[in-house]
Every structure is written in structure tokens, then in C-alpha cells.
Design an enzyme around this catalytic site. Structure first.
Site, PDB file in Angstrom:
ATOM      1  N   SER A  44       0.819  -1.212   0.000  1.00  0.00           N
ATOM      2  CA  SER A  44       0.000   0.000   0.000  1.00  0.00           C
ATOM      3  C   SER A  44       0.851   1.259   0.000  1.00  0.00           C
ATOM      4  O   SER A  44       1.884   1.322   0.682  1.00  0.00           O
ATOM      5  CB  SER A  44      -0.911   0.014   1.228  1.00  0.00           C
ATOM      6  OG  SER A  44      -1.570   1.261   1.366  1.00  0.00           O
ATOM      7  N   LYS A  83       1.338  -3.265   6.661  1.00  0.00           N
ATOM      8  CA  LYS A  83       1.898  -3.438   5.316  1.00  0.00           C
ATOM      9  C   LYS A  83       3.410  -3.205   5.325  1.00  0.00           C
ATOM     10  O   LYS A  83       4.175  -3.945   4.686  1.00  0.00           O
ATOM     11  CB  LYS A  83       1.213  -2.485   4.337  1.00  0.00           C
ATOM     12  CG  LYS A  83      -0.239  -2.837   4.043  1.00  0.00           C
ATOM     13  CD  LYS A  83      -0.368  -4.180   3.351  1.00  0.00           C
ATOM     14  CE  LYS A  83      -1.784  -4.479   2.930  1.00  0.00           C
ATOM     15  NZ  LYS A  83      -1.927  -5.776   2.226  1.00  0.00           N
ATOM     16  N   TYR A 114      -3.158  -0.164  10.135  1.00  0.00           N
ATOM     17  CA  TYR A 114      -3.255  -0.840   8.839  1.00  0.00           C
ATOM     18  C   TYR A 114      -1.990  -0.622   8.025  1.00  0.00           C
ATOM     19  O   TYR A 114      -1.378  -1.569   7.511  1.00  0.00           O
ATOM     20  CB  TYR A 114      -4.473  -0.349   8.058  1.00  0.00           C
ATOM     21  CG  TYR A 114      -4.332  -0.612   6.571  1.00  0.00           C
ATOM     22  CD1 TYR A 114      -4.404  -1.913   6.078  1.00  0.00           C
ATOM     23  CD2 TYR A 114      -4.074   0.428   5.672  1.00  0.00           C
ATOM     24  CE1 TYR A 114      -4.228  -2.172   4.717  1.00  0.00           C
ATOM     25  CE2 TYR A 114      -3.911   0.175   4.321  1.00  0.00           C
ATOM     26  CZ  TYR A 114      -3.984  -1.117   3.851  1.00  0.00           C
ATOM     27  OH  TYR A 114      -3.803  -1.369   2.519  1.00  0.00           O
TER      28      TYR A 114
END
Length: 326
Positions: free
Chosen positions: A117, A145, A141
Site C-alpha cells: 500500500s 503493510k 493498517y
């Protein structure tokens, strides 16, 4: 050639699977259906289960000995949810990914494409980034990643597996053939919420109007999901010759939230009004990518415009309930 796609019954994974099929590559789908949809796996080799289930992974490779690569899309992705439940996000996105790659190594898998991401970047002063830009993930989040990328790099340095991280910018649209699209009725990203406001006849909330952009609203690089899917096919075709481990996937153009609303109102049959609201937890100003590496390494550039992505999103939204048997 067959490719195993974890999370292949989700929005991006299912679209990647369709692009593989169209390119003559056979997708094998692994999905727990926590957020994915069984309908998106119809007509495709499908295994329902968890990426951390070693016995299931062994069975998949035993029953599909022609799998030559893995595309790892399985993850939880909602930023506010990750702020509320960091334990769940680290478990799903990091711990299970570590188990998954361990199972891949045991089964002799030497190629993996990781769905990463652009949320991991620290935006530069001009709000553009490239693959060498500084990283500064601002939500649990995004940090999952970044942790996964570092974890996979460490593993690839000593184990017989090569990992290519494709850092997605902001996917919009749907499969242009309307085979798949966003499965959620209430998505948390900007375009999804604009469409929901349009459907319900209520104003759209712009969350955050004090960012250092031309109009004060956050900026994103909105890339059509079909363009993303075709980039995965290009990466599969060129995988063994790629000298790098990270490639950004975006359009190279930044669109603010206000600009996104303006384009939406040009495409839709009636306009959406806006109201201003405070920033949400975990939100950042955003960035957009420089695209030279993807062009040179993959021979790939995004073809669809933001307006086309919005149009396809609206078409899918009108079909979603019938496609998903709701």
C-alpha cells in the site's frame, strides 16, 4: 501457468483473477470469505479457508502442481477499523502472512507478489513519492503493510523465494465487464462514501479541510482496479527478470477530495452536495506516485481516467445486489 491468489474472492483479488483468466493464466483462489464473496470465485478453482492453515496450503499445491507463483492479496484494509482493533489487524495481516510464507516455502513456491500500500509513505513537500521515498505509516493498517514488506525482505534474503511488493495507490472502478466490483454496501473510502451519499440523497462529508493541498482536502492517486489487475499480469510475465523488489502502481496524478466530487458530479445524473467534517482517526494528507519505475520495469501505465473509474463504480453499484445474490 497457474497462480494462487490469496484473498482472490475480494474486490482487488477477484479482479486480478479475471485479468489472469483473460491473459490465459489460470487463477486458483484461496479466501476465508471473511470479507470476500463466494460469487466472485464462481467458475474458478476455489478453496475456502485461511492463509495460516498449513494443511490447506499443502493440499492446494498437491492438487495444483502447476502453480508457478502466488499473489498475496488477503488482508484487512479499513484504516479506522485498524485504529479501533490493532491486535486483530496485526494478527490477520502480519502473523498470518508469516505463517502463509512459511507454508509457501515448504511447498517449493519461489515467486510471490505482495499487495502492499502507498499508505506507508511519508509524503514529500510536493506530495509526490517514488519507490525510494521515506516511509512513515500513520495507521495500524499501514504499519502492517510496512512490517510485512520488511518481513518478506528478510525471508527472501536467506530463503529460496523472491517477493515483489506492489504498492497500490487508491483503487476505484470495477471490472469493466462487470464480473466483480466492491462487495461492501458501505465502503469507507472517499468514492464509496460519495456513491452512498448519492444513493441515499444526502450530503457527502469531506473529512478534513485543513490539509496542505490546493483546496485543503486530502489528495490521492485514484487508479482503476482493472489497471491494477493488468499490472499484476505484467508482473507475472516479467517476474524473473525484475531487478527490484518494490513497484508503485498509480496514475501519476493527484486528485483532491473536492476534485473527486467535482468529477463525480460531471459523471452522475444528479449532483452530490458536500458538508465539511473533521479528520478521521488515521487519515493523512495523502500523496501520488511518480510512475517511471512501473513504466520501465513492467511496460505498464494506467489507461483509465478517474471519470471512467467513477462510471464503472456507478455501474457496479447499480448491479451489486443482483450480482451478489443479496
Amino acid at each position: 501457468m497457474s497462480v494462487l491468489i490469496s484473498g482472490g474472492a475480494g474486490f482487488i483479488g477477484s479482479t486480478v483473477a479475471s485479468a489472469c483468466l483473460d491473459a490465459g493464466i489460470t487463477p486458483v483462489i484461496l479466501d476465508s470469505l471473511v470479507t470476500g464473496r463466494r460469487e466472485f470465485a464462481d467458475g474458478r478453482g476455489f478453496y475456502e479457508g485461511d492463509i495460516a492453515d498449513g494443511e490447506l496450503i499443502d493440499r492446494i499445491f498437491r492438487e495444483n502442481p502447476d502453480i508457478e507463483a502466488v499473489i498475496h492479496c488477503a488482508a484487512l484494509i479499513v484504516v479506522p477499523d485498524s485504529v479501533a482493533d490493532p491486535v486483530g489487524y496485526y494478527r490477520a495481516n502480519v502473523t498470518k502472512s508469516l505463517d502463509f510464507v512459511d507454508h509457501l516455502l515448504r511447498n517449493g513456491c519461489t515467486r510471490m507478489i505482495f499487495s502492499s500500500s502507498a499508505a506507508i509513505y511519508a509524503a514529500g513537500e510536493d506530495l509526490t513519492v517514488d519507490e525510494d521515498s521515506a516511509l512513515d505509516p500513520q495507521s495500524p493498517y499501514a504499519r502492517t503493510k510496512a512490517v510485512c514488506e520488511e518481513m518478506f525482505a528478510d525471508i527472501a534474503a536467506s530463503q529460496p523465494i523472491k517477493v515483489l511488493s506492489l504498492r497500490y495507490f487508491n483503487p476505484i472502478g470495477a471490472d469493466p465487464k462487470m464480473r466483480t466490483g466492491l462487495q461492501h454496501a458501505r465502503p469507507s473510502h472517499a468514492l464509496g462514501m460519495i456513491i452512498r451519499a448519492y444513493q441515499e440523497g444526502v450530503p457527502f462529508q469531506i473529512t478534513g479541510t485543513d490539509y496542505p493541498t490546493a483546496d485543503g482536502t486530502g489528495i490521492r492517486d485514484y487508479v482503476h482496479v482493472w489497471d491494477l489487475a493488468e499490472a499484476h499480469v505484467a508482473a507475472l510475465r516479467r517476474f524473473d527478470s525484475l531487478p527490484m523488489s518494490v513497484i508503485n502502481l498509480g496514475t501519476g496524478e493527484g486528485t483532491t477530495v473536492r476534485e473527486l466530487v467535482d468529477v463525480f458530479n460531471q459523471v452522475a445524473d444528479r449532483p452530490v452536495e458536500v458538508v465539511e467534517a473533521p479528520r478521521r482517526p488515521g487519515d493523512v494528507v495523502g500523496s501520488y506516485t511518480r510512475v517511471e519505475r512501473a513504466s520501465e520495469a513492467l511496460g505498464w501505465r494506467a489507461r483509465y481516467s478517474v471519470a471512467e473509474g467513477i462510471q464503472h463504480s456507478l455501474e457496479w453499484a447499480a448491479l451489486r445486489e443482483s450480482r451478489l445474490n443479496l
